[in-house]
Design an enzyme around this catalytic site. Structure first.
Site, PDB file in Angstrom:
ATOM      1  N   THR A  10      -3.246  -7.847  -0.300  1.00  0.00           N
ATOM      2  CA  THR A  10      -2.308  -6.972  -1.009  1.00  0.00           C
ATOM      3  C   THR A  10      -2.977  -6.101  -2.077  1.00  0.00           C
ATOM      4  OG1 THR A  10      -0.450  -8.393  -0.578  1.00  0.00           O
ATOM      5  CG2 THR A  10      -0.286  -7.047  -2.552  1.00  0.00           C
ATOM      6  N   ALA A  46       9.811   5.193  11.554  1.00  0.00           N
ATOM      7  CA  ALA A  46       9.337   6.575  11.719  1.00  0.00           C
ATOM      8  C   ALA A  46       8.364   6.606  12.886  1.00  0.00           C
ATOM      9  CB  ALA A  46       8.643   7.049  10.450  1.00  0.00           C
ATOM     10  N   GLU A  99     -14.574 -23.438 -19.018  1.00  0.00           N
ATOM     11  CA  GLU A  99     -15.784 -23.362 -19.850  1.00  0.00           C
ATOM     12  C   GLU A  99     -17.037 -23.725 -19.058  1.00  0.00           C
ATOM     13  OE1 GLU A  99     -16.326 -26.378 -23.016  1.00  0.00           O
ATOM     14  OE2 GLU A  99     -14.598 -27.413 -22.171  1.00  0.00           O
ATOM     15  N   CYS A 156       2.644 -13.455   0.411  1.00  0.00           N
ATOM     16  CA  CYS A 156       2.184 -13.966  -0.888  1.00  0.00           C
ATOM     17  C   CYS A 156       3.302 -14.550  -1.763  1.00  0.00           C
ATOM     18  CB  CYS A 156       1.521 -12.862  -1.710  1.00  0.00           C
ATOM     19  SG  CYS A 156       0.728 -11.570  -0.785  1.00  0.00           S
ATOM     20  N   HIS A 208     -12.973 -24.613 -25.438  1.00  0.00           N
ATOM     21  CA  HIS A 208     -13.006 -26.054 -25.260  1.00  0.00           C
ATOM     22  C   HIS A 208     -11.733 -26.704 -25.789  1.00  0.00           C
ATOM     23  CE1 HIS A 208     -14.925 -29.909 -24.710  1.00  0.00           C
ATOM     24  NE2 HIS A 208     -14.479 -30.267 -25.889  1.00  0.00           N
ATOM     25  N   LYS A 258       5.379 -17.580  -0.274  1.00  0.00           N
ATOM     26  CA  LYS A 258       4.359 -18.627  -0.056  1.00  0.00           C
ATOM     27  C   LYS A 258       3.966 -19.263  -1.385  1.00  0.00           C
ATOM     28  CE  LYS A 258       0.413 -17.926  -0.808  1.00  0.00           C
ATOM     29  NZ  LYS A 258      -0.559 -17.177  -0.079  1.00  0.00           N
ATOM     30  N   TYR A 268      -6.544 -18.679   6.241  1.00  0.00           N
ATOM     31  CA  TYR A 268      -5.758 -18.691   5.006  1.00  0.00           C
ATOM     32  C   TYR A 268      -4.390 -19.324   5.267  1.00  0.00           C
ATOM     33  CZ  TYR A 268      -8.208 -14.877   2.302  1.00  0.00           C
ATOM     34  OH  TYR A 268      -9.060 -14.082   1.595  1.00  0.00           O
ATOM     35  N   GLU A 321      11.090   2.980   5.604  1.00  0.00           N
ATOM     36  CA  GLU A 321      10.941   1.522   5.730  1.00  0.00           C
ATOM     37  C   GLU A 321      12.227   0.985   6.334  1.00  0.00           C
ATOM     38  OE1 GLU A 321       8.519  -1.106   5.237  1.00  0.00           O
ATOM     39  OE2 GLU A 321      10.224  -1.968   6.305  1.00  0.00           O
ATOM     40  N   GLY A 325       0.821  -1.219   0.000  1.00  0.00           N
ATOM     41  CA  GLY A 325       0.000   0.000   0.000  1.00  0.00           C
ATOM     42  C   GLY A 325       0.849   1.260   0.000  1.00  0.00           C
ATOM     43  N   ARG A 369      -3.459   3.835  -4.134  1.00  0.00           N
ATOM     44  CA  ARG A 369      -3.528   4.598  -5.388  1.00  0.00           C
ATOM     45  C   ARG A 369      -4.708   5.568  -5.370  1.00  0.00           C
ATOM     46  NH1 ARG A 369      -1.737  -0.326  -9.281  1.00  0.00           N
ATOM     47  NH2 ARG A 369       0.494  -0.098  -8.844  1.00  0.00           N
ATOM     48  N   GLY A 410      -4.173 -15.710  13.034  1.00  0.00           N
ATOM     49  CA  GLY A 410      -4.604 -14.361  12.701  1.00  0.00           C
ATOM     50  C   GLY A 410      -3.480 -13.344  12.786  1.00  0.00           C
ATOM     51  N   THR A 421       4.974  -7.297   3.897  1.00  0.00           N
ATOM     52  CA  THR A 421       4.633  -8.696   4.185  1.00  0.00           C
ATOM     53  C   THR A 421       4.540  -9.508   2.910  1.00  0.00           C
ATOM     54  OG1 THR A 421       3.407  -7.983   6.129  1.00  0.00           O
ATOM     55  CG2 THR A 421       2.910 -10.179   5.286  1.00  0.00           C
ATOM     56  N   CYS A 422       3.832  -8.976   1.923  1.00  0.00           N
ATOM     57  CA  CYS A 422       3.551  -9.743   0.700  1.00  0.00           C
ATOM     58  C   CYS A 422       4.834 -10.252   0.045  1.00  0.00           C
ATOM     59  CB  CYS A 422       2.757  -8.861  -0.271  1.00  0.00           C
ATOM     60  SG  CYS A 422       2.504  -9.652  -1.853  1.00  0.00           S
ATOM     61  N   GLU A 441      -3.120 -22.952   4.031  1.00  0.00           N
ATOM     62  CA  GLU A 441      -2.144 -22.960   2.931  1.00  0.00           C
ATOM     63  C   GLU A 441      -0.873 -23.709   3.343  1.00  0.00           C
ATOM     64  OE1 GLU A 441      -3.393 -18.945   0.444  1.00  0.00           O
ATOM     65  OE2 GLU A 441      -1.715 -18.803   1.813  1.00  0.00           O
ATOM     66  N   ARG A 490     -10.310 -24.680  16.157  1.00  0.00           N
ATOM     67  CA  ARG A 490     -11.281 -24.652  17.257  1.00  0.00           C
ATOM     68  C   ARG A 490     -12.710 -24.856  16.769  1.00  0.00           C
ATOM     69  NH1 ARG A 490     -10.581 -18.257  18.951  1.00  0.00           N
ATOM     70  NH2 ARG A 490     -11.184 -17.411  16.944  1.00  0.00           N
TER      71      ARG A 490
HETATM   72  P1  NDP Z   1      -7.294 -15.832   9.531  1.00  0.00           P
HETATM   73  O1  NDP Z   1      -8.019 -14.761  10.238  1.00  0.00           O
HETATM   74  O2  NDP Z   1      -7.604 -16.143   8.117  1.00  0.00           O
HETATM   75  O3  NDP Z   1      -7.438 -17.198  10.347  1.00  0.00           O
HETATM   76  C1  NDP Z   1      -7.126 -17.283  11.699  1.00  0.00           C
HETATM   77  C2  NDP Z   1      -7.362 -18.695  12.182  1.00  0.00           C
HETATM   78  O4  NDP Z   1      -6.907 -18.822  13.516  1.00  0.00           O
HETATM   79  C3  NDP Z   1      -8.839 -19.087  12.189  1.00  0.00           C
HETATM   80  O5  NDP Z   1      -8.936 -20.438  11.865  1.00  0.00           O
HETATM   81  C4  NDP Z   1      -9.231 -18.849  13.641  1.00  0.00           C
HETATM   82  O6  NDP Z   1     -10.277 -19.677  14.057  1.00  0.00           O
HETATM   83  C5  NDP Z   1      -7.975 -19.254  14.358  1.00  0.00           C
HETATM   84  N1  NDP Z   1      -7.799 -18.613  15.669  1.00  0.00           N
HETATM   85  C6  NDP Z   1      -7.831 -17.299  15.947  1.00  0.00           C
HETATM   86  N2  NDP Z   1      -7.590 -17.111  17.264  1.00  0.00           N
HETATM   87  C7  NDP Z   1      -7.415 -18.330  17.814  1.00  0.00           C
HETATM   88  C8  NDP Z   1      -7.150 -18.780  19.130  1.00  0.00           C
HETATM   89  N3  NDP Z   1      -7.007 -17.931  20.128  1.00  0.00           N
HETATM   90  N4  NDP Z   1      -7.042 -20.124  19.321  1.00  0.00           N
HETATM   91  C9  NDP Z   1      -7.179 -20.984  18.308  1.00  0.00           C
HETATM   92  N5  NDP Z   1      -7.417 -20.603  17.028  1.00  0.00           N
HETATM   93  C10 NDP Z   1      -7.540 -19.291  16.803  1.00  0.00           C
HETATM   94  O7  NDP Z   1      -5.773 -15.456   9.753  1.00  0.00           O
HETATM   95  P2  NDP Z   1      -4.465 -15.943   9.035  1.00  0.00           P
HETATM   96  O8  NDP Z   1      -3.401 -15.754  10.049  1.00  0.00           O
HETATM   97  O9  NDP Z   1      -4.624 -17.292   8.425  1.00  0.00           O
HETATM   98  O10 NDP Z   1      -4.298 -14.890   7.856  1.00  0.00           O
HETATM   99  C11 NDP Z   1      -4.265 -13.494   8.162  1.00  0.00           C
HETATM  100  C12 NDP Z   1      -4.731 -12.687   6.979  1.00  0.00           C
HETATM  101  O11 NDP Z   1      -3.732 -12.698   5.990  1.00  0.00           O
HETATM  102  C13 NDP Z   1      -5.974 -13.239   6.292  1.00  0.00           C
HETATM  103  O12 NDP Z   1      -7.147 -12.774   6.882  1.00  0.00           O
HETATM  104  C14 NDP Z   1      -5.811 -12.742   4.896  1.00  0.00           C
HETATM  105  O13 NDP Z   1      -6.423 -11.481   4.805  1.00  0.00           O
HETATM  106  C15 NDP Z   1      -4.322 -12.612   4.706  1.00  0.00           C
HETATM  107  N6  NDP Z   1      -3.811 -13.694   3.847  1.00  0.00           N
HETATM  108  C16 NDP Z   1      -4.227 -13.805   2.576  1.00  0.00           C
HETATM  109  C17 NDP Z   1      -3.770 -14.818   1.768  1.00  0.00           C
HETATM  110  C18 NDP Z   1      -4.258 -14.949   0.365  1.00  0.00           C
HETATM  111  O14 NDP Z   1      -4.776 -13.984  -0.185  1.00  0.00           O
HETATM  112  N7  NDP Z   1      -4.164 -16.134  -0.252  1.00  0.00           N
HETATM  113  C19 NDP Z   1      -2.814 -15.810   2.267  1.00  0.00           C
HETATM  114  C20 NDP Z   1      -2.456 -15.616   3.620  1.00  0.00           C
HETATM  115  C21 NDP Z   1      -2.938 -14.600   4.380  1.00  0.00           C
HETATM  116  P3  NDP Z   1     -11.812 -19.306  13.796  1.00  0.00           P
HETATM  117  O15 NDP Z   1     -12.082 -19.580  12.370  1.00  0.00           O
HETATM  118  O16 NDP Z   1     -12.510 -20.218  14.727  1.00  0.00           O
HETATM  119  O17 NDP Z   1     -11.930 -17.875  14.163  1.00  0.00           O
END
Ligand code: NDP
Length: 450
Positions: free
Chosen positions: A312, A114, A444, A47, A439, A50, A176, A34, A15, A320, A264, A41-42, A180, A197
């Site tokens: 991203t 900064a 398709e 991204c 095809h 990964k 995610y 920076e 961004g 932008r 998360g 991160t990306c 992944e 969970r």
């Molecule tokens: P997410 O928010 O996608 O998933 C977090 C996971 O952790 C969920 O399964 C959640 O469970 C679990 N969780 C959260 N807190 C706890 C806890 N205290 N105990 C046990 N489990 C817990 O976060 P990610 O870290 O996977 O990814 C972060 C962000 O990064 C994504 O939201 C996405 O925006 C971005 N990203 C995008 C990608 C892509 O575009 N392909 C790839 C990787 C990341 P529950 O579902 O029960 O809440």
């Protein structure tokens, strides 16, 4: 008052770089701080590395398919350090490209953190810098659950630097990142146990797609433990012992060396000196209006630090639009309504628009028609492999509008990106039907579903 810069950007990720370059194109004098590697991160721990790991993880399937097509595939071995080195080389190459791009745009780079001294002044390294407008684009960082022994887990930030491939890994989280990496590591030959969970991975996505991916992951040998609460982690002589509670009992899971907390991410607001400004934080994120403006009219924020849609391409677009509006005299608004996204599990998911559940909740069950196609792609029939593809359209019958398009299968991200244009434009099912198929292809199916 004269400022050192028209715009100062804090954070050299997706961004921040997009906003800085665009503002400079309009003639603004722009500085950017920076402290780490350019690209955020990306590029550095998200991204890009990964996706390269995803490619690496697909070779065993490709070797299997190759044999079915008559190729003799010799001895195969995977060398983790070679992959890690290759990722680092590629990331370093991209860091260089970002540096060159900033140079060419005449954005002045400060390789430091900064921190706000006041609402127009930043401390950047050992300098004080003033700017008329300031953009905060510092992203987010992984957050771990607060349980004893959590320090023995790594996060996705660390996995790209592990010197050795883990033999057995426990992944905490089913979002995610957790899903992944479960697939990546499994594909590379690590034994994977994923602990969540809830009852299913990938909460928030279309239910049918979640089930499809979860089932496929189990077939590939990933062990999924559902309804688990993490209690504690203890170090053992050979790795870690993870105590979890299920509704029935407490259990112990042993990981040889590594357990990955993918639970998360949260906005990176610490250390910015925001107390020296009127910038407000809501639920841990910088609060902004639809123009990305904080509570201080000349301080803006984009990307993950605002915790809206943490992707991203969203951060780039926000950056932008901010620059177009503030420096290009081209006011624009960012829509977070229709955001295509992909999850690079194996199989991959691509999705745009409403899930079946969201559409039914919004418009009523009886108004929504689901079109779906589930099949084994041609590529897999010759080698006799079991991979399946699922495609699905969510259609609002009264208007015939396609509200959502979803796919699990090979090239889902590539295919859904094209379909997303149609969904963004408000295409109807009749528009899809009027489109001539390519095809033979999997894509398709999106224009032939009945
Ligand atoms: P997410 O928010 O996608 O998933 C977090 C996971 O952790 C969920 O399964 C959640 O469970 C679990 N969780 C959260 N807190 C706890 C806890 N205290 N105990 C046990 N489990 C817990 O976060 P990610 O870290 O996977 O990814 C972060 C962000 O990064 C994504 O939201 C996405 O925006 C971005 N990203 C995008 C990608 C892509 O575009 N392909 C790839 C990787 C990341 P529950 O579902 O029960 O809440």
């Amino acid at each position: 008052m004269a400022y050192d810069f028209d715009l100062f950007v804090i954070g050299g990720g997706s961004g921040g770089i997009a906003a800085a370059r665009r503002a400079a194109e309009y003639g603004a004098k722009v500085g950017l701080a920076e402290a780490g590697r350019l690209g955020g991160t990306c590029v550095n721990r998200g991204c890009v590395p990964k996706k390269l790991m995803v490619y690496a993880s697909h070779f065993p399937d490709q070797f299997e398919a190759a044999a079915g097509y008559g190729w003799t595939v010799g001895d195969r071995q995977f060398d983790w350090p070679t992959l890690i080195k290759a990722l680092d080389t590629e990331v370093t190459r991209l860091n260089g490209i970002y540096g060159t791009m900033l140079d060419k745009s005449s954005v002045q780079l400060f390789p430091h953190y900064a921190r706000f001294v006041d609402e127009h002044t930043l401390e950047v390294g050992d300098q004080k810098i003033t700017a008329e407008k300031i953009l905060i684009a510092v992203g987010g960082k992984p957050v771990k659950p607060d349980v004893p022994g959590i320090e023995y887990t790594i996060t996705s930030d660390d996995i790209f630097h592990l010197p050795q491939q883990p033999k057995r890994v426990v992944i905490l989280g089913g979002g995610y990142i957790g899903s992944e990496f479960a697939c990546i590591l499994n594909g590379l030959g690590t034994e994977v146990v994923q602990v969540i969970r809830g009852d299913k991975i990938l909460r928030g996505f279309d239910e049918e797609l979640r089930t499809e991916i979860q089932t496929a992951m189990a077939q590939q040998g990933i062990t999924l433990m559902t309804h688990c609460e993490l209690i504690a982690i203890h170090k053992t002589e050979t790795g870690v012992d993870i105590t979890i509670a299920t509704p029935e009992k407490q259990e112990h899971i042993l990981a040889d060396a590594v357990s990955l907390a993918a639970t998360g991410r949260r906005p990176n607001v610490q250390g910015l000196g925001l107390d020296n400004t009127g910038v407000e934080i809501h639920h841990g994120a910088i609060a902004v209006d639809e123009h990305h403006r904080t509570a201080v009219p000349h301080i803006f924020a984009v990307g993950d630090v605002t915790d809206r849609v943490n992707l991203t391409p969203v951060a780039i677009k926000e950056g932008r639009i901010f620059a177009d509006t503030e420096f290009g005299n081209k006011p624009g608004l960012m829509s977070h309504a229709i955001v295509p996204t992909a999850v690079f599990t194996t199989p991959e998911m691509g999705t745009v628009g409403m899930t079946e559940e969201q559409a039914k909740a919004k418009y009523g069950e009886e108004t929504i028609k689901i079109y779906r196609s589930r099949f084994r792609p041609m590529y897999y029939s010759v080698p006799g492999m079991e991979a399946r593809t699922l495609m699905k359209l969510v259609v609002h019958q009264p208007t015939d509008k396609v509200l959502g398009a979803h796919m699990v299968g090979d090239y889902a991200a590539e295919i859904i990106q094209g379909v997303a244009i149609a969904v963004q434009m408000g295409a109807t099912k009749a528009d899809f039907d009027a489109t001539i198929a390519i095809h033979p292809s999997s894509a398709e199916e999106f224009v032939t579903m009945r």
